[in-house]
Structures are given as C-alpha cells and as structure tokens.
Design a protein around this motif. Sequence first.
Motif, short mmCIF file in Angstrom:
data_model
loop_
_atom_site.label_atom_id
_atom_site.label_comp_id
_atom_site.label_asym_id
_atom_site.label_seq_id
_atom_site.Cartn_x
_atom_site.Cartn_y
_atom_site.Cartn_z
N GLN A 143 -7.05 -3.31 4.73
CA GLN A 143 -5.78 -3.46 5.45
C GLN A 143 -4.60 -3.51 4.50
OE1 GLN A 143 -5.87 -6.93 7.95
NE2 GLN A 143 -7.76 -6.35 8.98
N LEU A 144 -4.77 -4.25 3.40
CA LEU A 144 -3.63 -4.45 2.52
C LEU A 144 -4.07 -4.48 1.06
CD1 LEU A 144 -0.53 -6.63 3.10
CD2 LEU A 144 -1.66 -6.75 0.89
N LEU A 145 -3.37 -3.72 0.25
CA LEU A 145 -3.59 -3.68 -1.19
C LEU A 145 -2.37 -4.32 -1.83
CD1 LEU A 145 -5.76 -2.30 -3.11
CD2 LEU A 145 -4.05 -0.50 -3.42
N PHE A 146 -2.60 -5.41 -2.58
CA PHE A 146 -1.48 -6.13 -3.19
C PHE A 146 -1.53 -5.96 -4.70
CE2 PHE A 146 1.12 -9.50 -4.74
CZ PHE A 146 2.09 -9.69 -3.78
N CYS A 147 -0.42 -5.56 -5.27
CA CYS A 147 -0.36 -5.30 -6.70
C CYS A 147 0.54 -6.30 -7.39
CB CYS A 147 0.17 -3.88 -6.96
SG CYS A 147 -0.01 -3.34 -8.66
N GLY A 148 0.06 -6.82 -8.53
CA GLY A 148 0.84 -7.75 -9.31
C GLY A 148 0.54 -7.57 -10.78
N ALA A 149 1.03 -8.49 -11.61
CA ALA A 149 0.83 -8.54 -13.06
C ALA A 149 1.78 -7.62 -13.82
CB ALA A 149 -0.61 -8.24 -13.46
N ALA A 150 2.27 -6.57 -13.17
CA ALA A 150 3.26 -5.68 -13.77
C ALA A 150 3.90 -4.89 -12.63
CB ALA A 150 2.63 -4.73 -14.79
N THR A 151 5.05 -4.29 -12.90
CA THR A 151 5.78 -3.61 -11.84
C THR A 151 5.06 -2.34 -11.39
OG1 THR A 151 7.87 -4.44 -12.74
CG2 THR A 151 8.01 -2.60 -11.22
N LEU A 152 4.99 -2.16 -10.08
CA LEU A 152 4.38 -0.97 -9.48
C LEU A 152 5.47 0.00 -9.06
CD1 LEU A 152 1.75 0.38 -8.42
CD2 LEU A 152 2.16 -0.77 -6.24
N ASP A 153 5.37 1.22 -9.53
CA ASP A 153 6.34 2.26 -9.20
C ASP A 153 6.31 2.57 -7.71
OD1 ASP A 153 8.10 4.64 -10.08
OD2 ASP A 153 6.47 5.59 -8.96
N GLU A 154 7.49 2.75 -7.09
CA GLU A 154 7.57 2.98 -5.66
C GLU A 154 6.85 4.26 -5.23
OE1 GLU A 154 10.92 3.15 -2.07
OE2 GLU A 154 11.55 2.99 -4.16
N GLU A 155 6.99 5.31 -6.02
CA GLU A 155 6.33 6.58 -5.68
C GLU A 155 4.82 6.44 -5.73
OE1 GLU A 155 6.15 11.22 -7.27
OE2 GLU A 155 7.78 9.90 -7.91
N LEU A 156 4.32 5.72 -6.74
CA LEU A 156 2.88 5.49 -6.86
C LEU A 156 2.38 4.64 -5.70
CD1 LEU A 156 0.18 5.58 -8.38
CD2 LEU A 156 1.00 3.67 -9.78
N ALA A 157 3.13 3.60 -5.36
CA ALA A 157 2.74 2.74 -4.24
C ALA A 157 2.64 3.55 -2.94
CB ALA A 157 3.74 1.60 -4.07
N GLY A 158 3.60 4.43 -2.75
CA GLY A 158 3.59 5.27 -1.55
C GLY A 158 2.40 6.22 -1.51
N ALA A 159 2.06 6.78 -2.68
CA ALA A 159 0.92 7.70 -2.75
C ALA A 159 -0.39 6.98 -2.42
CB ALA A 159 0.85 8.32 -4.14
N VAL A 160 -0.55 5.75 -2.92
CA VAL A 160 -1.77 4.98 -2.63
C VAL A 160 -1.83 4.62 -1.15
CG1 VAL A 160 -3.02 2.84 -3.10
CG2 VAL A 160 -1.89 4.05 -4.97
N ALA A 161 -0.71 4.18 -0.60
CA ALA A 161 -0.67 3.81 0.82
C ALA A 161 -1.04 4.98 1.71
CB ALA A 161 0.72 3.28 1.17
N GLU A 162 -0.52 6.16 1.38
CA GLU A 162 -0.80 7.34 2.19
C GLU A 162 -2.26 7.76 2.06
OE1 GLU A 162 0.77 11.97 2.77
OE2 GLU A 162 1.76 10.62 1.35
N ARG A 163 -2.80 7.71 0.86
CA ARG A 163 -4.18 8.16 0.66
C ARG A 163 -5.18 7.21 1.32
NH1 ARG A 163 -7.44 9.47 -5.04
NH2 ARG A 163 -9.02 10.78 -4.04
N LEU A 164 -4.94 5.89 1.20
CA LEU A 164 -5.90 4.92 1.71
C LEU A 164 -5.62 4.49 3.14
CD1 LEU A 164 -6.39 2.56 -1.37
CD2 LEU A 164 -7.57 4.69 -0.80
N GLY A 165 -4.43 4.81 3.65
CA GLY A 165 -4.10 4.43 5.02
C GLY A 165 -3.97 2.93 5.19
#
Length: 521
Positions: free
Chosen positions: A292-314
């Motif tokens: 349902q939810l992938l949470f990223c921390g420890a360092a900054t996540l690029d917005e474009e990369l975050a969007g690509a992961v969200a789209e691929r994994l739904g």
Amino acid sequence: MVFRSPYPDVEIPDVSLPDFLFADLGDRADRPALVDGVSGAALTYAELAAAVDRVAAALAERGIRKGDVVGILCPNSPRFAVVYHGVLRAGAVATTINGLYTAHEIAAQLADSGAKLLFTVAALLGTAEPAAAEAGIADVVLLFADDTAPGRPTVDDLLASTAPVPDVRIDPAVDLAVLPYSSGTTGRAKGVMLTHRNLVANLCQTTPALELFRAVRVLAVLPFFHIYGMNSVLNHGLHTGSTVVTMPRFDLAAFLGVIARHRTERVYIAPPVAVMLAKHPMVDDYDLSALQLLFCGAATLDEELAGAVAERLGCIVHQGYGMTELSPVSHVIPDLRPDVPLGTCGVPIPNLECRLIDPATGEDLGVGERGELLCRGPNVMTGYLNNPEATAATLDEDGYLHTGDVAVFDERGFITIVDRVKELIKYKGYQVPPAELEALLLTHPGIADAAVVGVADSEGEEVPKAFVVRQEGEPGLDGRQVMDFVAERVAPHKKVRLVEFLDAIPKSASGKILRRELRAR
C-alpha cells in the motif's frame, strides 16, 4: 517565525518505552508481533512481552543495573527486538552497533559508551570478540545457539532464567533508553543520548499522520541498529499493533520475495532501493499487489524517482525528514495527503516547533526563504554523551536543535530540504563523517594533508571524495593506494570513492578546511 504542525499537539504518556508498548496488550496478545521473513518463525505479542521480561530478569541476574550500557551487534531478527527491549526493561541503555563496522570501530563505540555486555551472533564473532576484548568486555552473549560457537552463553540461556523481573523505577524524561551513534552536523560519531520520553514522544507524534499504519504487515529491512529502523519501523510497528516482518540484510530478490510471500502492506526503504524498484527488471517477476505504501527516509528522495516507483508499483510513495538526534522524525508526508508534493518532506509533526535561520547571521527567516532548520520538541535528544562542546554547538540555549540542513517552507507549510550546512556525507543513507576519514588519511606516511567532501557520482549518489597532498618525496602515491588504505580500515560505506591530488588544501585564516571550494571543483 515559528512553523508548526497542521495537527494538534498530542498527549505523551509519562512511561518507559517497554511499559508504553507492552503494559496493556489488549486484543493484540495473540496477534503476531514479529515474523522472521526468511524462516517464517513468529512471536505473538504475549510471547514477545514474556521473553522481554525473561531477558530483563537474566540481565539483572548477571549484574546489569539501571543505567548500565549494553551493546547490541546483530542483524535484524525477532530476537533483536527481544534483546533490545529486554535491555530497556532492565533499566539499562542499549547502544546499537553497525554490523559492517571493523573490530576497531566496534571497540571504539563500546569503549566510548562504557558498555558492560555485548550481544552478537556467531557470524560476527570475528570482529565482535577482538572488539570486546579491546574494550575490556568479558561478557559476550550470542542471540542464537550455534554449533560454530559452542560453549558460549546464548539468549536461550537468558530465556531459561527463573530470576524475578527487576523492579526498576524509570524517570522517562531523564533516564536514557538508547545510545545510537551519529556524527550530528560534523566530526566523529558521538553517542546520542535519547531518553524513554524521547522515543515514546516520537511514536506518539508520528501516529496521527501515519493513518495507514494500523495493524498491518510492515517489512523491516532497514537495520534496527539505525534509529530509523529502530524507532520508526520496529517500535512504531509494535505501537500500532502491526506485524513486523524482519530481514537480516538487503538483497533485491529476497526483499521482493518477502514482500510477495508475507503480503507486506507497508515497506520502509532508503533512496538506493527506490532506484532498483524503479528500474530493475526483476521487480516484474514478483506479486507486490499487497503493498500500500512505500516510505523513504535516511536521505532525500527525488520527486521524479518517487513518481516512477509509485507508478510502477501502484502504491503510495512518501518520504519524511529526521535525524538520530530527533528520535528520529521531525517531518513527514501524511499517508492520506495526496496534495503534498513528492519532492517535499511533508509537514512538521505535532508538539514540534521549527524555525529557519540565516546560518551566517542567526536571523529568523520566513516562508519561501532558505535557512538552516532548527527544531524544538519532546523528541529532541538531551545531548551527546561525554561531549558538552558538541552538545552546545548543536543545542542552543532555547532548546532548539540546529540540524545543519538548509530548508525552505512554502506557503502551504510543506518543507523541502535544499542544501546542507553541515559537513556530514550521506552515502546510501549511511552517515560518513569527513573528519574521521581525514584523521585516518593523515596516518598514512605518504600523505601530508587531506580533506574529504561529499560529491555526486555518475548516478547522482553522494560519495566521499578525498583531496590529498602528497608528502615530499612520495610522488608515486596514487589514488588506488589511497582508497585501498582507507578501505582496509573502515566499514564499506565509509570507503573513499574518488581521490584528487592537490598542492595544498584550501583553508581559512583560522585553519578551517574550505569545503565549499573543494566541492566546487
């Protein structure tokens, strides 16, 4: 200007962390609390609470008293949680150690923290034993009975103890719970003094925003020795009645397999894993539909990369901001706020006050202005162990913690981290203190002077780069020799990845390394 959370302040119980998590199990008692993602072995909440009491009793029987420090050098497993909470239940303080550390690095943390006992596993005895010996620790206990290390005490022995559970009175606001080590804004790693109240507060502060974190299956691949895995994953999972599925280390195939097999709904990662999830073809071979939810921390996540992961994994992909000294969370994108841009770190958590200041003048800044982020709240550390100078440099007289990161708040109250004041390098989410590497480089007979900064590699990852001045008469010293010298003496994440030779290291009149000039090269 003070920036606050859109959520109202929350009540923080005046209890120890073990009491907060285990005093009233309610309908959680028979629910799985922890599952070994590899073997499938599980512990219910009732079994976990009972095991924690047994470990606490056995530690007291072995002479561990309130305030004593116990080292934990172990990969993630249900037994890590048993030992960790057993230490706290006994009134002792847990100092958790990176399993990739060399014996010398482990010994340094054990000695600095004053640890009296060390928990480890047979696979790490090669570094744990010499480290314990160097630190003067005779009591080394293994998590598991293992025939490769016969005759050593194990957690099974502790669980068999019939001693009474110690009656320890904890003052949550004063008594320490954990001593993780962090480099803070600069310098060598330091023991971060976090009280029971610090940890309990952060669990309460983050709960309102994490609305999907309720009685779900949570994957714990982030190491428990790190405050992110320790409090934001392990402890928060237990606080919300979830089932925490553990993995001892990251491997992409195993990681995907555990998500698919255990149907984990919530997964916590660092940015390098996000890159794999966005690009690796192996991802398509696994059923990740439960996520349902992938949470990223420890360092900054690029917005474009975050969007690509969200789209691929739904699934939802969010991130937050924090540091060990904040227990660790200060800002988070709420679960059910699709309006928050993925490139931001969300909003401040409840009970937290934030300011932005000009690093040069100390002047307060407002919306849309870039300044160093300061935080004040019940989750802020009490200081660095035996280091009043570093504490004073990080915690000001008004109780604000100076993060060393440059941020900007937009008009909606969302925060974005945009730069760094501090010298700390973040490599794949791990802290790399330049001063430690510089001190090591200066022990090389062929090096006259050195400086280390973080620079972006070809994949955009921040890596340590050494600028080196050769000793006179050492013209043959090359970059590979420098990198090998460092690699033999530090954990893998601290390795120098690039080397450049200079005639002199640029420094200020006071002798401070001008790192911005080096980064500009």
